[in-house]
Design an enzyme around this catalytic site. Structure first.
Site, PDB file in Angstrom:
ATOM      1  CB  CYS A   1      -0.861  -0.028   1.159  1.00 29.71           C
ATOM      2  SG  CYS A   1      -1.917   1.248   1.272  1.00 29.71           S
TER       3      CYS A   1
ATOM      4  CB  CYS B   1      -0.548   2.455   4.012  1.00 33.39           C
ATOM      5  SG  CYS B   1      -1.860   1.811   3.216  1.00 33.39           S
ATOM      6  CG  ASP B   2       3.198   1.413   4.378  1.00 32.57           C
ATOM      7  OD1 ASP B   2       2.698   1.753   5.523  1.00 32.57           O
ATOM      8  OD2 ASP B   2       2.941   0.009   4.275  1.00 32.57           O
TER       9      ASP B   2
END
Ligand code: NDP
Length: 315
Positions: free
Chosen positions: A139, A142-143
């Site tokens: 992701c 997300c990261d």
């Protein structure tokens, strides 16, 4: 009642990610006495991420697993009955609907909220699994932030990979994009954007030999599948974007789905084609796939279920 039937409930929630727990909070507060089965990965996909910085309400960020503990506690405090167990089979042919838990007990329910999520697909190589959460991620939204200013690699050539490569290109110094064929599956407009972004370098006909690093990702060895040549690139982040699989197998043939298995809902609602059955979160969303959008759709599912139960006089 059939002897195998353990219980009859008003509202059964299947799944324990942001969608399922939010549905549980709303359903419990509306006195629907929801029973929630957590499934195979209690807390869902956020339990395998690290820091979450884009969930509103946490100005300092929050760890994914911790956030999911908050979700669970809140649902519990409102009175939701949260249980371990995996839904293994369903019968939606008549009311009350039947759901088999762990292939043994059967729960009857008048309203079912499906929040079973989706699972990222992985390449399946050893180094990818070993370094998952230590530089390997599925992701970018997300990261990606953790790799700002650094070099990263991304595998995949669909719209998700293209979108994530573009997202990463704004944060990272270079994005090395590993594409297994000599063309991309992504829509033309997305492909053009990727190809016209100076800091995205595409490796055509290429596969991942190994993610390098002991405790953290330190690089990737890319192999050209035509020539067999390999090249090592010193990346710190390795993103896999080869698609997601919605966890909808047990509803096949009963609920309308798209060709990839995402459950179809009536736009602007959580209603499926079977009345009294609602879907929320990633099992019905292949576009946004964020914790906050999943939570929002979980709220919608509970409100729709409440309306349904009162209209039918079940509640
Ligand atoms: P897709 O299934 O469309 O693409 C997956 C990509 O990963 C393909 O390029 C595929 O390669 C590649 N791939 C699969 N397995 C491997 C492997 N083992 N090794 C290397 N590469 C691999 O998934 P997406 O998640 O990209 O998209 C899913 C759906 O969601 C699509 O319909 C897409 O259009 C849609 N979507 C729409 C968006 C939007 O409209 N904004 C945004 C994101 C997704 P190959 O091509 O060789 O099979």
């Amino acid at each position: 009642m059939d002897q195998n039937i353990s219980e009859r409930v008003n509202c059964l929630i299947i799944g324990s990610g942001p969608a399922g727990y939010t549905a549980a909070v709303y359903a419990a507060r509306a006195n629907m006495k929801p029973v929630l089965y957590q499934g195979i990965q209690p807390g869902g996909q956020l339990t395998i991420t690290t820091e979450v910085e884009n969930y509103p309400g946490f100005p300092e960020g929050v760890q994914g697993p911790e956030l999911m503990v908050h979700f669970e506690k809140q649902a519990q405090r409102m009175g939701a009955d949260i249980r371990y167990g995996l839904a293994t089979k369903v019968d939606l042919s008549e009311q009350p609907y039947k759901v088999w838990i762990d292939e043994e007990k059967i729960i009857e329910a008048y309203a079912i909220i499906i929040a079973t999520g989706a699972s990222a697909k992985w390449l399946g190589i050893e180094s990818e699994q070993r370094l998952n959460g230590h530089g390997v991620s599925a992701c970018a939204v997300c990261d990606g932030f953790f790799f700002r200013g650094k070099e990263v690699a991304i595998v995949g050539a669909g719209d998700t990979a293209a979108e994530e490569a573009l997202y990463l290109s704004k944060l990272c110094s270079t994005v090395h994009m590993i594409v297994r064929r000599d063309e991309m599956r992504a829509s033309k407009v997305m492909q053009d954007r990727v190809k016209n972004t100076a800091n995205i370098k595409i490796y055509w006909n290429s596969e991942t030999d190994e993610v390098l690093g002991d405790k953290l990702v330190e690089g990737v060895r890319i192999r050209n599948n035509q020539t067999g040549e390999t090249v090592e690139v010193p990346v710190r982040g390795f993103f896999v974007a080869i698609g997601h699989k919605p966890n909808s197998d047990i509803f096949q043939g009963m609920l309308d789905m798209d060709e990839s298995g995402y459950i179809l809902t009536v736009p602007g609602s959580a209603k499926t084609n079977v009345e009294g059955v609602f879907a929320c979160g990633d099992v019905q969303d292949k576009i946004y796939r964020q914790a906050i959008t999943a939570a929002g759709s979980g709220c919608m599912a509970a409100l729709d279920a409440e309306r349904y139960l009162s209209e039918k006089g079940f509640h």
